[in-house]
Design a protein around this motif. Structure first.
Motif, PDB file in Angstrom:
ATOM      1  N   GLY A 181       2.819  27.650  -5.085  1.00 13.33           N
ATOM      2  CA  GLY A 181       3.440  28.592  -6.027  1.00 13.33           C
ATOM      3  C   GLY A 181       3.409  28.071  -7.456  1.00 13.33           C
ATOM      4  O   GLY A 181       3.052  28.798  -8.387  1.00 13.33           O
ATOM      5  N   ARG A 182       3.773  26.798  -7.642  1.00 14.88           N
ATOM      6  CA  ARG A 182       3.749  26.205  -8.994  1.00 14.88           C
ATOM      7  C   ARG A 182       2.336  26.201  -9.557  1.00 14.88           C
ATOM      8  O   ARG A 182       2.110  26.557 -10.718  1.00 14.88           O
ATOM      9  CB  ARG A 182       4.314  24.784  -8.959  1.00 14.88           C
ATOM     10  N   SER A 238       7.686  31.316  -3.278  1.00 13.07           N
ATOM     11  CA  SER A 238       8.554  31.932  -4.290  1.00 13.07           C
ATOM     12  C   SER A 238       9.399  30.884  -5.011  1.00 13.07           C
ATOM     13  O   SER A 238       9.560  30.946  -6.238  1.00 13.07           O
ATOM     14  CB  SER A 238       9.473  32.974  -3.655  1.00 13.07           C
ATOM     15  N   GLU A 239       9.925  29.935  -4.255  1.00  9.56           N
ATOM     16  CA  GLU A 239      10.710  28.855  -4.869  1.00  9.56           C
ATOM     17  C   GLU A 239       9.864  28.092  -5.874  1.00  9.56           C
ATOM     18  O   GLU A 239      10.327  27.785  -6.984  1.00  9.56           O
ATOM     19  CB  GLU A 239      11.225  27.897  -3.794  1.00  9.56           C
ATOM     20  N   GLY A 240       8.639  27.766  -5.512  1.00  2.94           N
ATOM     21  CA  GLY A 240       7.753  27.051  -6.424  1.00  2.94           C
ATOM     22  C   GLY A 240       7.490  27.836  -7.697  1.00  2.94           C
ATOM     23  O   GLY A 240       7.478  27.279  -8.788  1.00  2.94           O
ATOM     24  N   GLU A 285      10.586  27.702  -9.814  1.00  3.15           N
ATOM     25  CA  GLU A 285      10.833  26.367 -10.356  1.00  3.15           C
ATOM     26  C   GLU A 285      10.176  26.163 -11.711  1.00  3.15           C
ATOM     27  O   GLU A 285      10.658  25.380 -12.518  1.00  3.15           O
ATOM     28  CB  GLU A 285      10.323  25.288  -9.390  1.00  3.15           C
ATOM     29  N   CYS A 299       3.695  24.575   0.174  1.00  3.99           N
ATOM     30  CA  CYS A 299       3.844  25.976  -0.244  1.00  3.99           C
ATOM     31  C   CYS A 299       4.486  26.075  -1.627  1.00  3.99           C
ATOM     32  O   CYS A 299       4.054  26.887  -2.455  1.00  3.99           O
ATOM     33  CB  CYS A 299       4.659  26.761   0.781  1.00  3.99           C
ATOM     34  N   ARG A 300       5.500  25.268  -1.887  1.00 11.13           N
ATOM     35  CA  ARG A 300       6.123  25.276  -3.221  1.00 11.13           C
ATOM     36  C   ARG A 300       5.111  24.855  -4.280  1.00 11.13           C
ATOM     37  O   ARG A 300       5.034  25.466  -5.357  1.00 11.13           O
ATOM     38  CB  ARG A 300       7.366  24.389  -3.239  1.00 11.13           C
ATOM     39  N   THR A 301       4.328  23.832  -3.965  1.00  6.81           N
ATOM     40  CA  THR A 301       3.286  23.381  -4.888  1.00  6.81           C
ATOM     41  C   THR A 301       2.252  24.483  -5.109  1.00  6.81           C
ATOM     42  O   THR A 301       1.792  24.703  -6.233  1.00  6.81           O
ATOM     43  CB  THR A 301       2.603  22.105  -4.350  1.00  6.81           C
ATOM     44  N   ALA A 317       9.087  29.635   0.364  1.00  9.92           N
ATOM     45  CA  ALA A 317       8.762  28.377  -0.311  1.00  9.92           C
ATOM     46  C   ALA A 317       7.824  28.608  -1.500  1.00  9.92           C
ATOM     47  O   ALA A 317       8.003  28.010  -2.566  1.00  9.92           O
ATOM     48  CB  ALA A 317       8.144  27.395   0.679  1.00  9.92           C
ATOM     49  N   GLU A 352       6.309  22.984   3.779  1.00  9.21           N
ATOM     50  CA  GLU A 352       7.060  23.848   2.860  1.00  9.21           C
ATOM     51  C   GLU A 352       6.882  23.354   1.424  1.00  9.21           C
ATOM     52  O   GLU A 352       6.778  24.164   0.504  1.00  9.21           O
ATOM     53  CB  GLU A 352       8.537  23.892   3.243  1.00  9.21           C
ATOM     54  N   GLU A 353       6.819  22.048   1.246  1.00  9.93           N
ATOM     55  CA  GLU A 353       6.571  21.502  -0.095  1.00  9.93           C
ATOM     56  C   GLU A 353       5.155  21.860  -0.552  1.00  9.93           C
ATOM     57  O   GLU A 353       4.940  22.155  -1.731  1.00  9.93           O
ATOM     58  CB  GLU A 353       6.790  19.990  -0.138  1.00  9.93           C
TER      59      GLU A 353
END
Length: 147
Positions: free
Chosen positions: A140-141, A23-25, A28, A136-138, A21, A133-134
């Motif tokens: 990353g961003r 990594s996805e962030g 993105e 975690c994405r945040t 997650a 998970e969101e």
């Protein structure tokens, strides 16, 4: 374009879910991330090839790093990370006396080596749910914005 290394250790898959997650962030927002399971080892000197470092680790036993991280942890003493941006996350278990101690250990080591820490560490209880998970994405961003 920012290039980040994300090294993680995961036994049950929880920290790996977080790593995916994060990594996805990162992706993105258009940055590049090399996400690597530390089980296969990693040379500390290679960290300098990146704009940012992220470690992900679960806490082993009563508050220890996973064995997979021990070699890199020791090798960090051989390099200077002044000016390097870094962050740490991990899956934690509140049934233990020391909650997420591996995150704290890695944060301290990176700080001691001169890295500039993004946060004091992201800790999530066991398996991340969709909302976590969101988070975690945040993470990353926001790390890329911190660079």
């Amino acid at each position: 374009m920012a290039k980040v290394i994300l090294l993680f250790a995961s036994m049950s898959g929880n920290t790996e879910m977080m790593a995916d997650a994060v990594s996805e962030g990162i992706q993105e927002v258009g940055a590049t991330v090399d996400s690597i399971d530390i089980m296969f080892g990693y040379e500390a000197e290679k960290l300098k090839e990146y704009d940012g470092i992220i470690f992900g680790a679960y806490t082993w036993g009563d508050g220890e790093l996973p064995d997979d991280f021990l070699d890199l942890y020791e090798d960090l003493d051989t390099i200077e990370l002044s000016g390097m941006k870094a962050a740490v996350f991990g899956s934690c278990d509140s049934s233990y006396e020391k909650y997420g101690a591996a995150v704290d250990i890695l944060v301290k080591k990176l700080s001691d080596r001169g890295a500039e820490l993004f946060t004091e560490g992201l800790k999530i209880e066991l398996t991340p749910d969709e909302a976590e998970e969101e988070v975690c994405r945040t993470f990353g961003r926001d790390f890329i914005a911190f660079l």
